[in-house]
Design a protein around this motif. Structure first.
Motif, PDB file in Angstrom:
ATOM      1  N   LEU A 189       0.852  -1.191   0.000  1.00 45.02           N
ATOM      2  CA  LEU A 189       0.000   0.000   0.000  1.00 45.02           C
ATOM      3  C   LEU A 189       0.887   1.239   0.000  1.00 45.02           C
ATOM      4  O   LEU A 189       1.670   1.446   0.934  1.00 45.02           O
ATOM      5  CB  LEU A 189      -0.901   0.020   1.237  1.00 45.02           C
ATOM      6  CG  LEU A 189      -1.915  -1.112   1.379  1.00 45.02           C
ATOM      7  CD1 LEU A 189      -2.632  -1.014   2.723  1.00 45.02           C
ATOM      8  CD2 LEU A 189      -2.921  -1.076   0.242  1.00 45.02           C
ATOM      9  N   ASN A 190       0.768   2.042  -1.027  1.00 42.55           N
ATOM     10  CA  ASN A 190       1.551   3.278  -1.114  1.00 42.55           C
ATOM     11  C   ASN A 190       0.589   4.460  -1.207  1.00 42.55           C
ATOM     12  O   ASN A 190      -0.158   4.577  -2.180  1.00 42.55           O
ATOM     13  CB  ASN A 190       2.471   3.244  -2.327  1.00 42.55           C
ATOM     14  CG  ASN A 190       3.420   4.423  -2.344  1.00 42.55           C
ATOM     15  OD1 ASN A 190       3.896   4.864  -1.299  1.00 42.55           O
ATOM     16  ND2 ASN A 190       3.680   4.955  -3.515  1.00 42.55           N
ATOM     17  N   ILE A 191       0.566   5.302  -0.189  1.00 39.33           N
ATOM     18  CA  ILE A 191      -0.350   6.445  -0.129  1.00 39.33           C
ATOM     19  C   ILE A 191       0.450   7.729  -0.243  1.00 39.33           C
ATOM     20  O   ILE A 191       1.409   7.947   0.507  1.00 39.33           O
ATOM     21  CB  ILE A 191      -1.150   6.435   1.188  1.00 39.33           C
ATOM     22  CG1 ILE A 191      -1.981   5.139   1.282  1.00 39.33           C
ATOM     23  CG2 ILE A 191      -2.071   7.651   1.266  1.00 39.33           C
ATOM     24  CD1 ILE A 191      -2.678   4.973   2.615  1.00 39.33           C
ATOM     25  N   SER A 192       0.073   8.581  -1.176  1.00 38.33           N
ATOM     26  CA  SER A 192       0.751   9.860  -1.358  1.00 38.33           C
ATOM     27  C   SER A 192      -0.282  10.974  -1.439  1.00 38.33           C
ATOM     28  O   SER A 192      -1.405  10.763  -1.899  1.00 38.33           O
ATOM     29  CB  SER A 192       1.624   9.848  -2.618  1.00 38.33           C
ATOM     30  OG  SER A 192       0.852   9.561  -3.766  1.00 38.33           O
ATOM     31  N   GLY A 193       0.107  12.179  -0.977  1.00 43.52           N
ATOM     32  CA  GLY A 193      -0.804  13.312  -0.982  1.00 43.52           C
ATOM     33  C   GLY A 193      -1.619  13.426   0.286  1.00 43.52           C
ATOM     34  O   GLY A 193      -2.511  14.276   0.393  1.00 43.52           O
TER      35      GLY A 193
END
Length: 368
Positions: free
Chosen positions: A50-54
């Motif tokens: 899981l890669n969350i950006s922003g």
């Protein structure tokens, strides 16, 4: 030759013949066995699952493992010896081939279906997680597929956002079919839409363009209907669906996995990364279950294989869809606690009990 020696030789030859026959005789069965289990909070293949950006994220600990089942391929033909061995092996399951591949489904068709279900499960997991956190999620009706050689081919395209049909706003995919079938075959229906590329660019910029002739990027597209085979209703040859827009990027990367059953664990992983609380308290929790956009957890196949695989990797607790509980509870791996869940709220409540060490408060699976 002594009679005893002759008897033993004959028995040996008969056994060899039976084994050879067993290898050569194919049976209409497939095999299921425990597959890989992956921590949604960690890395897989050198990349974060899981890669969350922003959006601000928080450290996590422990495990929230999704689980899988390994199955023989659609084109694989099991022989009699393999079937018997599978039936005798505790951790494997031999099932009719049609259970896994109904209606003569090919390997290519099975892979495509699994990929589509996996993609849909990711989208539902994101929506369920963000709704749980009260984070707004946008949605829009899109063209999901265009039938080859249909009136819509070349005019409408997969990914186009449909804002209205004949000037009437659409809010659900079913609205599109309803408005089209109000026409007679041969009549024109006008779609007010945003082309897929324009919509994608707007979503990336965090904007929501509007459709219409006087709005840049919007288009009015007339399509002549034709008669549907069978019932004669008016159709244009598309299937409508829902696409969601998120206020920040959530990228789920997990190769060589298909199907919808990882939805629950993906949603919990997203919630864990977006909240200060450490959901697991460092404990090893695994689980399975589909999830819809409202957070309802649905049943899956191969539950017995998944509990075995999870315990084999060290899981102490297993989040189990309530409709799978009875089957899972018939043969629980030693040291694994099966926790019954029906919604994402149930799962989050269970995780609170687990991290606090209050196992008496858990709703556990029981047979019957």
């Amino acid at each position: 030759m002594p009679r005893r020696t002759a008897t033993m030789l004959a028995s040996t030859l008969i056994l060899i013949a039976l084994l050879c026959a067993g290898v050569l005789i194919t049976v209409p069965y497939s095999e299921m066995s425990p597959g890989p289990t992956v921590n949604t909070l960690g890395d897989h293949g050198g990349e974060p699952v899981l890669n969350i950006s922003g959006r601000k994220t928080y450290p996590t600990s422990g495990h929230l493992n999704m689980t899988t089942v390994r199955v023989t391929g659609a084109d694989y033909r099991m022989n009699l010896v393999e079937a018997v061995y599978g039936w005798l092996t505790h951790d494997n399951a031999v099932v009719p081939h049609t259970t896994l591949y109904p209606d003569g489904q090919s390997a290519e068709q099975a892979n495509q279906e699994n990929a589509e279900e996996f993609s849909q499960s990711q989208a539902s997991a994101k929506v369920a997680a963000l709704k749980e956190l009260k984070i707004p999620v946008g949605s829009q009706v899109i063209v999901s597929t265009v039938v080859k050689d249909s009136p819509a081919e070349g005019k409408l395209h997969a990914g186009d956002v449909v804002k209205a049909v004949d000037g009437k706003a659409v809010k659900e995919p079913g609205d599109v079919a309803k408005l089209v079938t109000e026409h007679k075959p041969g009549e024109k229906v006008v779609f007010s839409l945003i082309p897929a590329k324009t919509a994608a660019a707007a979503a990336k910029a965090g904007k929501e363009p509007k459709a219409g002739q006087r709005v840049k990027g919007g288009k009015l597209v007339p399509v002549t209907t034709k008669k549907a085979p069978g019932d004669g209703r008016a159709i244009v040859g598309i299937q409508a669906g829902i696409d969601h827009t998120f206020p920040f990027d959530i990228d789920i990367k997990l190769a060589d996995v298909g199907g919808p059953s990882a939805g629950l664990m993906f949603s919990l992983g997203i919630v864990d990364k977006l909240t200060p609380a450490d959901l697991t308290g460092g404990k090893f929790v695994a689980g399975t279950g589909t999830i819809d956009e409202k957070g309802k957890v649905g049943p899956i196949g191969g539950i017995e294989m998944k509990t075995v695989g999870a315990r084999g990797k060290g899981a102490e607790y297993f989040l189990t869809p309530k409709d799978n509980c009875a089957a899972a509870a018939k043969d629980v791996p030693e040291g694994l606690t099966l926790v019954k869940v029906g919604t994402i709220d149930d799962a989050l409540g269970a995780l609170e009990h687990i991290r606090k060490g209050d196992t008496a408060g858990l709703s556990q699976c029981a047979t019957g």
